[in-house]
Design a protein around this motif. Sequence first.
Motif, PDB file in Angstrom:
ATOM      1  N   LEU A  23       0.834  -1.205   0.000  1.00  0.00           N
ATOM      2  CA  LEU A  23       0.000   0.000   0.000  1.00  0.00           C
ATOM      3  C   LEU A  23       0.865   1.250   0.000  1.00  0.00           C
ATOM      4  CD1 LEU A  23      -3.024   0.645   0.005  1.00  0.00           C
ATOM      5  CD2 LEU A  23      -2.907   0.814   2.492  1.00  0.00           C
ATOM      6  N   SER A  24       1.950   1.230   0.769  1.00  0.00           N
ATOM      7  CA  SER A  24       2.843   2.384   0.844  1.00  0.00           C
ATOM      8  C   SER A  24       3.653   2.543  -0.436  1.00  0.00           C
ATOM      9  CB  SER A  24       3.791   2.232   2.035  1.00  0.00           C
ATOM     10  OG  SER A  24       3.091   2.153   3.236  1.00  0.00           O
ATOM     11  N   PHE A  25       4.199   1.437  -0.924  1.00  0.00           N
ATOM     12  CA  PHE A  25       5.069   1.495  -2.100  1.00  0.00           C
ATOM     13  C   PHE A  25       4.294   1.951  -3.334  1.00  0.00           C
ATOM     14  CE2 PHE A  25       6.923  -0.531  -5.875  1.00  0.00           C
ATOM     15  CZ  PHE A  25       8.192   0.024  -5.842  1.00  0.00           C
ATOM     16  N   PHE A  26       3.158   1.324  -3.599  1.00  0.00           N
ATOM     17  CA  PHE A  26       2.371   1.715  -4.764  1.00  0.00           C
ATOM     18  C   PHE A  26       1.812   3.130  -4.604  1.00  0.00           C
ATOM     19  CE2 PHE A  26       1.830  -3.012  -5.328  1.00  0.00           C
ATOM     20  CZ  PHE A  26       2.584  -3.074  -6.487  1.00  0.00           C
ATOM     21  N   GLY A  27       1.460   3.489  -3.367  1.00  0.00           N
ATOM     22  CA  GLY A  27       0.994   4.846  -3.118  1.00  0.00           C
ATOM     23  C   GLY A  27       2.069   5.871  -3.427  1.00  0.00           C
ATOM     24  N   LEU A  28       3.327   5.566  -3.048  1.00  0.00           N
ATOM     25  CA  LEU A  28       4.436   6.474  -3.319  1.00  0.00           C
ATOM     26  C   LEU A  28       4.715   6.576  -4.812  1.00  0.00           C
ATOM     27  CD1 LEU A  28       6.850   8.216  -2.424  1.00  0.00           C
ATOM     28  CD2 LEU A  28       8.155   6.094  -2.138  1.00  0.00           C
ATOM     29  N   ILE A  29       4.755   5.435  -5.489  1.00  0.00           N
ATOM     30  CA  ILE A  29       5.079   5.413  -6.916  1.00  0.00           C
ATOM     31  C   ILE A  29       4.045   6.183  -7.741  1.00  0.00           C
ATOM     32  CG2 ILE A  29       5.330   3.936  -8.941  1.00  0.00           C
ATOM     33  CD1 ILE A  29       7.717   3.884  -7.026  1.00  0.00           C
ATOM     34  N   PHE A  30       2.769   5.979  -7.431  1.00  0.00           N
ATOM     35  CA  PHE A  30       1.719   6.596  -8.242  1.00  0.00           C
ATOM     36  C   PHE A  30       1.378   8.022  -7.812  1.00  0.00           C
ATOM     37  CE2 PHE A  30       0.912   2.070  -9.057  1.00  0.00           C
ATOM     38  CZ  PHE A  30       0.815   2.084 -10.439  1.00  0.00           C
ATOM     39  N   SER A  31       1.548   8.333  -6.532  1.00  0.00           N
ATOM     40  CA  SER A  31       1.150   9.659  -6.060  1.00  0.00           C
ATOM     41  C   SER A  31       2.275  10.685  -6.124  1.00  0.00           C
ATOM     42  CB  SER A  31       0.634   9.571  -4.622  1.00  0.00           C
ATOM     43  OG  SER A  31       1.667   9.155  -3.739  1.00  0.00           O
ATOM     44  N   PHE A  32       3.525  10.259  -6.096  1.00  0.00           N
ATOM     45  CA  PHE A  32       4.637  11.219  -6.069  1.00  0.00           C
ATOM     46  C   PHE A  32       4.690  12.109  -7.315  1.00  0.00           C
ATOM     47  CE2 PHE A  32       9.112  12.280  -6.974  1.00  0.00           C
ATOM     48  CZ  PHE A  32       9.372  13.085  -5.875  1.00  0.00           C
ATOM     49  N   PRO A  33       4.532  11.574  -8.535  1.00  0.00           N
ATOM     50  CA  PRO A  33       4.643  12.445  -9.719  1.00  0.00           C
ATOM     51  C   PRO A  33       3.459  13.386  -9.924  1.00  0.00           C
ATOM     52  CG  PRO A  33       4.925  10.107 -10.288  1.00  0.00           C
ATOM     53  CD  PRO A  33       4.323  10.173  -8.925  1.00  0.00           C
ATOM     54  N   VAL A  34       2.287  13.061  -9.369  1.00  0.00           N
ATOM     55  CA  VAL A  34       1.079  13.834  -9.673  1.00  0.00           C
ATOM     56  C   VAL A  34       1.193  15.301  -9.240  1.00  0.00           C
ATOM     57  CG1 VAL A  34      -1.415  13.999  -9.308  1.00  0.00           C
ATOM     58  CG2 VAL A  34      -0.355  11.766  -9.617  1.00  0.00           C
ATOM     59  N   PRO A  35       1.623  15.613  -7.999  1.00  0.00           N
ATOM     60  CA  PRO A  35       1.761  17.033  -7.635  1.00  0.00           C
ATOM     61  C   PRO A  35       2.746  17.785  -8.520  1.00  0.00           C
ATOM     62  CG  PRO A  35       1.834  15.656  -5.675  1.00  0.00           C
ATOM     63  CD  PRO A  35       1.914  14.732  -6.848  1.00  0.00           C
ATOM     64  N   ILE A  36       3.783  17.102  -8.976  1.00  0.00           N
ATOM     65  CA  ILE A  36       4.763  17.746  -9.850  1.00  0.00           C
ATOM     66  C   ILE A  36       4.121  18.099 -11.184  1.00  0.00           C
ATOM     67  CG2 ILE A  36       6.990  17.445 -11.019  1.00  0.00           C
ATOM     68  CD1 ILE A  36       7.705  15.436  -8.781  1.00  0.00           C
ATOM     69  N   LEU A  37       3.373  17.165 -11.755  1.00  0.00           N
ATOM     70  CA  LEU A  37       2.687  17.418 -13.019  1.00  0.00           C
ATOM     71  C   LEU A  37       1.667  18.543 -12.874  1.00  0.00           C
ATOM     72  CD1 LEU A  37       2.128  13.732 -14.211  1.00  0.00           C
ATOM     73  CD2 LEU A  37       3.807  15.359 -15.083  1.00  0.00           C
ATOM     74  N   LEU A  38       0.934  18.538 -11.762  1.00  0.00           N
ATOM     75  CA  LEU A  38      -0.051  19.604 -11.530  1.00  0.00           C
ATOM     76  C   LEU A  38       0.626  20.971 -11.428  1.00  0.00           C
ATOM     77  CD1 LEU A  38      -2.506  18.030  -8.914  1.00  0.00           C
ATOM     78  CD2 LEU A  38      -2.967  18.540 -11.308  1.00  0.00           C
ATOM     79  N   ALA A  39       1.750  21.015 -10.721  1.00  0.00           N
ATOM     80  CA  ALA A  39       2.476  22.278 -10.566  1.00  0.00           C
ATOM     81  C   ALA A  39       2.997  22.776 -11.913  1.00  0.00           C
ATOM     82  CB  ALA A  39       3.631  22.098  -9.584  1.00  0.00           C
ATOM     83  N   LEU A  40       3.514  21.880 -12.731  1.00  0.00           N
ATOM     84  CA  LEU A  40       4.012  22.277 -14.049  1.00  0.00           C
ATOM     85  C   LEU A  40       2.881  22.794 -14.932  1.00  0.00           C
ATOM     86  CD1 LEU A  40       6.499  19.330 -14.707  1.00  0.00           C
ATOM     87  CD2 LEU A  40       7.096  21.701 -14.164  1.00  0.00           C
ATOM     88  N   MET A  41       1.713  22.158 -14.836  1.00  0.00           N
ATOM     89  CA  MET A  41       0.573  22.624 -15.636  1.00  0.00           C
ATOM     90  C   MET A  41       0.041  23.956 -15.116  1.00  0.00           C
ATOM     91  SD  MET A  41      -1.553  19.157 -16.619  1.00  0.00           S
ATOM     92  CE  MET A  41      -1.650  18.473 -14.955  1.00  0.00           C
ATOM     93  N   LEU A  42      -0.035  24.101 -13.784  1.00  0.00           N
ATOM     94  CA  LEU A  42      -0.493  25.366 -13.213  1.00  0.00           C
ATOM     95  C   LEU A  42       0.446  26.509 -13.578  1.00  0.00           C
ATOM     96  CD1 LEU A  42      -1.597  24.211  -9.642  1.00  0.00           C
ATOM     97  CD2 LEU A  42      -3.083  25.198 -11.380  1.00  0.00           C
ATOM     98  N   ASN A  43       1.715  26.188 -13.685  1.00  0.00           N
ATOM     99  CA  ASN A  43       2.703  27.215 -14.006  1.00  0.00           C
ATOM    100  C   ASN A  43       2.543  27.753 -15.428  1.00  0.00           C
ATOM    101  OD1 ASN A  43       5.088  28.689 -13.095  1.00  0.00           O
ATOM    102  ND2 ASN A  43       6.212  27.523 -14.640  1.00  0.00           N
ATOM    103  N   GLN A  44       1.854  26.991 -16.266  1.00  0.00           N
ATOM    104  CA  GLN A  44       1.650  27.430 -17.655  1.00  0.00           C
ATOM    105  C   GLN A  44       0.410  28.308 -17.816  1.00  0.00           C
ATOM    106  OE1 GLN A  44       4.039  26.857 -19.892  1.00  0.00           O
ATOM    107  NE2 GLN A  44       5.096  25.842 -18.190  1.00  0.00           N
ATOM    108  N   ILE A  45      -0.410  28.394 -16.760  1.00  0.00           N
ATOM    109  CA  ILE A  45      -1.602  29.247 -16.822  1.00  0.00           C
ATOM    110  C   ILE A  45      -1.181  30.689 -16.547  1.00  0.00           C
ATOM    111  CG2 ILE A  45      -3.884  29.711 -15.871  1.00  0.00           C
ATOM    112  CD1 ILE A  45      -4.047  26.789 -15.042  1.00  0.00           C
ATOM    113  N   ARG A  46      -1.362  31.544 -17.518  1.00  0.00           N
ATOM    114  CA  ARG A  46      -0.893  32.930 -17.402  1.00  0.00           C
ATOM    115  C   ARG A  46      -1.938  33.866 -16.820  1.00  0.00           C
ATOM    116  NH1 ARG A  46       3.841  31.348 -16.878  1.00  0.00           N
ATOM    117  NH2 ARG A  46       4.784  30.369 -18.721  1.00  0.00           N
ATOM    118  N   LYS A  47      -3.222  33.555 -17.030  1.00  0.00           N
ATOM    119  CA  LYS A  47      -4.288  34.431 -16.526  1.00  0.00           C
ATOM    120  C   LYS A  47      -4.486  34.179 -15.042  1.00  0.00           C
ATOM    121  CE  LYS A  47      -8.810  36.221 -17.856  1.00  0.00           C
ATOM    122  NZ  LYS A  47      -9.958  36.088 -18.765  1.00  0.00           N
TER     123      LYS A  47
END
Length: 298
Positions: free
Chosen positions: A76-100
């Motif tokens: 539960l911990s290992f799969f949670g780390l593998i799948f959840s760790f990249p998501v905040p990074i991807l969200l931050a990169l996408m939010l950073n592209q919103i200019r308005k």
Amino acid sequence: MLDFLKKNYFLYILLAPALILTLIFKYVPMYGAIIAFKDFSPIKGIMGSDWVGLKHFEKFLNSPNFDVIFMNTLKLSFFGLIFSFPVPILLALMLNQIRKTSVKKNVQLFLYAPNFISVVVIVGMLFIFLSPTGPINQIVSGITGKPLMFMSEPEYFRWIYILSDIWQAAGWSSIIYVAALAGVDPELHHAASLDGANLLQRIRNIDLPTIRPIMAIVFILAAGGIMSIGFEKAYLMQTSMNLPASEIIATYVYKVGLQSGDYAYSAAVGLFNSVINVVLLLTVNFIVKKLNEGEGLY
């Protein structure tokens, strides 16, 4: 040294409350960990109880449930780390592209909101939406002709736990990366665009190197707590049918310690879990420092 303390005494005064609270609530309770090595009796107290050494640890390691509980926690911990760790990074990169600015704020509010919903409410929502007569199963029944027992079948428990956790925490976890990306000089992106770099190339060569130290620290901390899954959510999601997948060390400690009253044994199990976390923290920090040019947690 004394001159430095005299000049900056006000900073130490500001630091004092945090240090005192840490000592009281983090270090002083460590004294109680010695009951893991004793045949603890509430009547005799901690000091009056008899020493039994590693008896409770041996009992846990030799128990018939050890393999199941340990592997459930690890998976539960290992799969949670593998799948959840990249998501905040991807969200931050996408939010950073919103200019308005107004659009960005509304999107951030939408992403951060689930973090403020209590675990009890989240689990209640899961039981409603994933029940045999819930909206999800209505769609499934329309396709397959029969509902799926999401909250009863062990094979669904792990993925429901992980995916709901990502939905609840990913937006809030992206804040630290969004803050780091806010410090990137826009001129770097402008210059890269003039040189012919596309969006992905700019993200790879400008944004990712900026947040790489933060990524390393967050990953080390997450890996160091890989065995410390939240007790509340796992316990609330448990049913008599999904126990083969949902029984983890945290829920086991609760049942043995508080429900059965075997405090010494439960303390030993909890201490065993903490030792594994420390070993993982040190190991992952060492590996990341080797791979990340000496940048680690410490």
